[in-house]
Design an enzyme around this catalytic site. Structure first.
Site, PDB file in Angstrom:
ATOM      1  N   ALA A 194       1.965 -13.271   6.664  1.00 45.37           N
ATOM      2  CA  ALA A 194       2.891 -12.135   6.823  1.00 45.37           C
ATOM      3  C   ALA A 194       3.624 -12.168   8.167  1.00 45.37           C
ATOM      4  CB  ALA A 194       2.119 -10.831   6.662  1.00 45.37           C
ATOM      5  N   ALA A 195       2.859 -12.187   9.254  1.00 42.38           N
ATOM      6  CA  ALA A 195       3.488 -12.106  10.577  1.00 42.38           C
ATOM      7  C   ALA A 195       4.248 -13.393  10.886  1.00 42.38           C
ATOM      8  CB  ALA A 195       2.411 -11.843  11.638  1.00 42.38           C
ATOM      9  N   ARG A 237      17.276 -16.522  11.277  1.00 40.08           N
ATOM     10  CA  ARG A 237      18.450 -15.752  10.848  1.00 40.08           C
ATOM     11  C   ARG A 237      19.297 -15.321  12.055  1.00 40.08           C
ATOM     12  NH1 ARG A 237      15.487 -13.129   7.064  1.00 40.08           N
ATOM     13  NH2 ARG A 237      15.187 -11.269   8.316  1.00 40.08           N
ATOM     14  N   CYS A 246      -2.663  -8.779  -0.307  1.00 42.10           N
ATOM     15  CA  CYS A 246      -2.897  -7.426  -0.811  1.00 42.10           C
ATOM     16  C   CYS A 246      -3.006  -7.408  -2.338  1.00 42.10           C
ATOM     17  CB  CYS A 246      -1.781  -6.499  -0.361  1.00 42.10           C
ATOM     18  SG  CYS A 246      -1.388  -6.705   1.374  1.00 42.10           S
ATOM     19  N   ASP A 283      -2.450  -9.652  12.334  1.00 48.61           N
ATOM     20  CA  ASP A 283      -3.900  -9.430  12.375  1.00 48.61           C
ATOM     21  C   ASP A 283      -4.598 -10.072  13.567  1.00 48.61           C
ATOM     22  OD1 ASP A 283      -3.576  -8.080  10.021  1.00 48.61           O
ATOM     23  OD2 ASP A 283      -5.041  -9.238   8.881  1.00 48.61           O
ATOM     24  N   ASN A 296       4.066  -7.609   9.130  1.00 47.49           N
ATOM     25  CA  ASN A 296       5.456  -7.916   8.809  1.00 47.49           C
ATOM     26  C   ASN A 296       6.409  -7.385   9.880  1.00 47.49           C
ATOM     27  OD1 ASN A 296       6.071  -9.207   6.057  1.00 47.49           O
ATOM     28  ND2 ASN A 296       4.332  -7.871   5.645  1.00 47.49           N
ATOM     29  N   LYS A 343      -5.567  22.393  -1.992  1.00 47.15           N
ATOM     30  CA  LYS A 343      -5.526  21.678  -3.265  1.00 47.15           C
ATOM     31  C   LYS A 343      -4.345  22.230  -4.052  1.00 47.15           C
ATOM     32  CE  LYS A 343     -10.487  20.813  -3.560  1.00 47.15           C
ATOM     33  NZ  LYS A 343     -10.421  19.555  -2.819  1.00 47.15           N
ATOM     34  N   TYR A 355      12.714  19.754  -6.276  1.00 48.00           N
ATOM     35  CA  TYR A 355      11.801  20.358  -7.262  1.00 48.00           C
ATOM     36  C   TYR A 355      12.377  20.342  -8.664  1.00 48.00           C
ATOM     37  CZ  TYR A 355       9.736  23.736 -10.343  1.00 48.00           C
ATOM     38  OH  TYR A 355       9.210  24.323 -11.456  1.00 48.00           O
ATOM     39  N   TRP A 404       6.811  24.999  -4.676  1.00 49.47           N
ATOM     40  CA  TRP A 404       6.448  24.628  -3.306  1.00 49.47           C
ATOM     41  C   TRP A 404       5.633  23.356  -3.455  1.00 49.47           C
ATOM     42  CZ3 TRP A 404       8.048  26.904   1.149  1.00 49.47           C
ATOM     43  CH2 TRP A 404       8.585  28.199   1.064  1.00 49.47           C
TER      44      TRP A 404
HETATM   45  P1  FAD Z   1      -3.138 -13.604   7.996  1.00 52.48           P
HETATM   46  O1  FAD Z   1      -2.765 -13.083   6.692  1.00 52.48           O
HETATM   47  O2  FAD Z   1      -4.575 -13.657   8.379  1.00 52.48           O
HETATM   48  O3  FAD Z   1      -2.520 -15.062   8.134  1.00 52.48           O
HETATM   49  C1  FAD Z   1      -2.792 -15.883   9.214  1.00 52.48           C
HETATM   50  C2  FAD Z   1      -2.658 -17.319   8.797  1.00 52.48           C
HETATM   51  O4  FAD Z   1      -2.885 -18.128   9.960  1.00 52.48           O
HETATM   52  C3  FAD Z   1      -3.704 -17.756   7.772  1.00 52.48           C
HETATM   53  O5  FAD Z   1      -3.076 -18.319   6.653  1.00 52.48           O
HETATM   54  C4  FAD Z   1      -4.551 -18.788   8.508  1.00 52.48           C
HETATM   55  O6  FAD Z   1      -4.916 -19.879   7.683  1.00 52.48           O
HETATM   56  C5  FAD Z   1      -3.619 -19.262   9.590  1.00 52.48           C
HETATM   57  N1  FAD Z   1      -4.349 -19.734  10.777  1.00 52.48           N
HETATM   58  C6  FAD Z   1      -5.484 -19.237  11.309  1.00 52.48           C
HETATM   59  N2  FAD Z   1      -5.823 -19.924  12.417  1.00 52.48           N
HETATM   60  C7  FAD Z   1      -4.878 -20.868  12.581  1.00 52.48           C
HETATM   61  C8  FAD Z   1      -4.675 -21.878  13.555  1.00 52.48           C
HETATM   62  N3  FAD Z   1      -5.500 -22.029  14.590  1.00 52.48           N
HETATM   63  N4  FAD Z   1      -3.584 -22.696  13.419  1.00 52.48           N
HETATM   64  C9  FAD Z   1      -2.715 -22.540  12.365  1.00 52.48           C
HETATM   65  N5  FAD Z   1      -2.861 -21.593  11.416  1.00 52.48           N
HETATM   66  C10 FAD Z   1      -3.934 -20.758  11.535  1.00 52.48           C
HETATM   67  N6  FAD Z   1      -2.601  -4.721   4.116  1.00 52.48           N
HETATM   68  C11 FAD Z   1      -1.816  -3.655   3.785  1.00 52.48           C
HETATM   69  O7  FAD Z   1      -1.001  -3.223   4.601  1.00 52.48           O
HETATM   70  N7  FAD Z   1      -1.932  -3.079   2.541  1.00 52.48           N
HETATM   71  C12 FAD Z   1      -2.805  -3.522   1.608  1.00 52.48           C
HETATM   72  O8  FAD Z   1      -2.854  -2.999   0.488  1.00 52.48           O
HETATM   73  C13 FAD Z   1      -3.636  -4.627   1.928  1.00 52.48           C
HETATM   74  N8  FAD Z   1      -4.513  -5.112   1.025  1.00 52.48           N
HETATM   75  C14 FAD Z   1      -5.271  -6.207   1.348  1.00 52.48           C
HETATM   76  C15 FAD Z   1      -6.167  -6.688   0.403  1.00 52.48           C
HETATM   77  C16 FAD Z   1      -6.956  -7.785   0.686  1.00 52.48           C
HETATM   78  C17 FAD Z   1      -7.913  -8.302  -0.324  1.00 52.48           C
HETATM   79  C18 FAD Z   1      -6.837  -8.425   1.966  1.00 52.48           C
HETATM   80  C19 FAD Z   1      -7.683  -9.623   2.297  1.00 52.48           C
HETATM   81  C20 FAD Z   1      -5.954  -7.936   2.910  1.00 52.48           C
HETATM   82  C21 FAD Z   1      -5.163  -6.824   2.614  1.00 52.48           C
HETATM   83  N9  FAD Z   1      -4.265  -6.297   3.541  1.00 52.48           N
HETATM   84  C22 FAD Z   1      -3.490  -5.210   3.223  1.00 52.48           C
HETATM   85  C23 FAD Z   1      -4.154  -6.875   4.892  1.00 52.48           C
HETATM   86  C24 FAD Z   1      -3.027  -7.873   4.985  1.00 52.48           C
HETATM   87  O9  FAD Z   1      -3.159  -8.830   3.986  1.00 52.48           O
HETATM   88  C25 FAD Z   1      -3.056  -8.510   6.358  1.00 52.48           C
HETATM   89  O10 FAD Z   1      -2.908  -7.508   7.321  1.00 52.48           O
HETATM   90  C26 FAD Z   1      -1.961  -9.538   6.533  1.00 52.48           C
HETATM   91  O11 FAD Z   1      -2.138 -10.624   5.681  1.00 52.48           O
HETATM   92  C27 FAD Z   1      -1.934 -10.043   7.957  1.00 52.48           C
HETATM   93  O12 FAD Z   1      -0.989 -11.031   8.068  1.00 52.48           O
HETATM   94  P2  FAD Z   1      -1.033 -12.052   9.270  1.00 52.48           P
HETATM   95  O13 FAD Z   1       0.118 -12.972   9.041  1.00 52.48           O
HETATM   96  O14 FAD Z   1      -1.109 -11.341  10.567  1.00 52.48           O
HETATM   97  O15 FAD Z   1      -2.433 -12.802   9.169  1.00 52.48           O
END
Ligand code: FAD
Length: 445
Positions: free
Chosen positions: A12-13, A23, A44, A283, A305, A361, A426, A434
């Site tokens: 995501a990030a 872009r 997710c 994360d 994101n 409620k 509404y 309300w």
């Molecule tokens: P990550 O998704 O952890 O991606 C990081 C990537 O970096 C990974 O692919 C990893 O392989 C790679 N990486 C790690 N170390 C290294 C390294 N040293 N070198 C190169 N690559 C590396 N969030 C919501 O907001 N709503 C939801 O409903 C929700 N549901 C979820 C359900 C589940 C089952 C899970 C597991 C998560 C959910 N989340 C949800 C959380 C969300 O998925 C995460 O917050 C999001 O994926 C974080 O994105 P990220 O890119 O920061 O990290």
């Protein structure tokens, strides 16, 4: 010479940062290194793959590497960053398939390595049928195991949102589900009455909920057979731990990058770390919490994101900033949505913020139109300024998005009095005359 951006981590990030930077500045040379075998997928959705709504876990992939390559973003899968030397602006990367080492130099670096689920240190976690859920391969392993005919009893350790979603998926699959956790309420980030509602709805569908119980070890021969807690032994065919996540930042230990005790990278509103030209997002990073007025670790996809996009924008030459989060999150547990934004009464007490709270409620829409269901709304507001500081909601799934109204009200520092008279829509199929949000606001003393 083209400036070079390296992005570490491609979910995501990472992909938000890479795409936005390219872009904004098409001249940028952008390369993404991803440890795993997939980029740009929605974790997710994994619980809904387990529930059977998607045919393949790969259906969660939003864009394939080649689609990024077409836009001029280079992507290397199975490449893991193992060391950072900010003084020479070099990151060391290992190809996990052949072991080769690459020393890559950058002008800008985005660390988006995310977090891995915590596996508790105890006997038996290596047994077949014991799982964590984070990636597509994790999802496939759980799926493969649960589809075996002899797998009936599923034990979920941890009562946070991920296990709530997995519980629903497993119940839908006709499995027997037991949730075990140490805290005294499910959905521990909400106030206790909401945790009780989550337990109630899961019990209604046949799940067993065991609170204030600690798993001590896992037993079995080759495959999991039993979970042992400080109270009982539970025979089980499959076990999933969802006990939180830990930032993937241990490889940065000697880099000089500032981190919290838990290893989350400290970033500012531009997703910048303390080291020049090194950004972090998602994360693996902290985020500013607007109500608690400090950096926190609240990993969510929605934030990953946004933070990633800000990093990309800033690297691409824009002066964007992230205003911070309210901790807005929502989860579906069977028929009900459980949502939270801002702080709870419990969190206000812990932070020493004097608040008042009101709970009402109401109905999701007028009873004159079919399908009206109960909705519970709790508002938390500052005792003195009366600014809204938090909102929690439980109701039918369609009612859940009302949480965003509360998030906006909190973001804009509204009071119950101003929220109570906003011009909401509404008609009987949509709301009561309300709306329940305004009933709550108007009930605030
Ligand atoms: P990550 O998704 O952890 O991606 C990081 C990537 O970096 C990974 O692919 C990893 O392989 C790679 N990486 C790690 N170390 C290294 C390294 N040293 N070198 C190169 N690559 C590396 N969030 C919501 O907001 N709503 C939801 O409903 C929700 N549901 C979820 C359900 C589940 C089952 C899970 C597991 C998560 C959910 N989340 C949800 C959380 C969300 O998925 C995460 O917050 C999001 O994926 C974080 O994105 P990220 O890119 O920061 O990290």
């Amino acid at each position: 010479k083209k400036e070079k951006l390296i992005v570490l981590g491609g979910v995501a990030a990472g992909m938000s940062a890479a795409s936005k930077a390219k872009r904004e500045n098409p001249n940028l040379d952008v390369t993404v290194y991803e440890r795993g075998g997939h980029v740009a997928y929605g974790q997710c959705g994994l619980p809904y793959y387990l529930a059977g709504y998607l045919k393949e876990a790969e259906d969660l992939i939003v864009r394939q590497p080649d689609q990024f390559r077409e836009k001029g973003i280079k992507i290397y899968l199975h490449h893991e960053a193992i060391k950072l030397d900010p003084s020479s602006k070099i990151v060391e990367i290992q190809n996990r398939q052949n072991g080769n080492l690459i020393k890559a130099s950058y002008d800008y670096l985005v660390i988006a390595t995310g977090a891995d689920p915590v596996c508790p240190a105890m006997q038996g976690t290596e047994l077949n049928g014991v799982h964590l859920l984070k990636t597509i391969p994790d999802g496939k392993k759980i799926h493969e195991n649960m589809m075996q005919e002899e797998v009936h009893q599923i034990t979920l350790v941890g009562g946070g949102y991920i296990n709530m979603e997995i519980a629903e998926a497993m119940l839908k699959r006709g499995k027997k589900v037991t949730v075990i956790q140490r805290p005294s309420q499910l959905l521990n980030t909400m106030d206790p009455e909401f945790g009780e509602m989550a337990a109630e709805i899961l019990r209604k569908y046949g799940a067993t909920i065991r609170l204030e119980e600690t798993v001590k070890k896992v037993e079995g021969e080759n495959k999991v057979q039993c979970v042992v807690t400080d109270w009982q032994r539970y025979p089980t065919d499959q076990l999933i731990f969802a006990l939180g996540i830990r930032p993937n930042t241990s490889w940065l230990k000697e880099s000089g990058i500032k981190m919290t005790e838990q290893g989350a990278i400290m970033v500012d509103e531009k997703s910048q770390t303390n080291v020049p030209d090194v950004f972090a997002a998602g994360d693996c990073a902290t985020v500013f919490h607007r109500i608690l007025n400090k950096q926190v670790y609240m990993p969510l996809g929605t934030t990953a994101n946004k933070q990633g996009k800000i990093a990309g924008a800033v690297i691409g030459g824009k002066n964007d900033s992230f205003p911070g989060i309210l901790g807005t999150s929502i989860v579906k547990v069977m028929d009900l949505a459980f949502g939270k934004t801002g702080i709870t009464e419990k969190e206000a007490a812990a932070a020493g913020i004097p608040v008042k709270a009101v709970t009402v409620k109401g109905q999701s829409h007028a009873k004159s139109y079919p399908g009206s269901e109960k909705v519970t709304v709790k508002l938390v507001y500052h005792r003195d300024s009366r600014h809204l500081l938090g909102g929690q909601i439980v109701g039918p799934v369609e009612a859940g998005k009302r949480l965003d109204v509360l998030a906006l009200a909190i973001f804009q520092k509204m009071t119950p009095e101003t929220l109570g008279l906003v011009d909401f829509c509404y008609a009987p199929p949509f709301a009561t005359v309300w709306d329940v949000i305004q009933i709550a606001a108007n009930a605030a003393e």
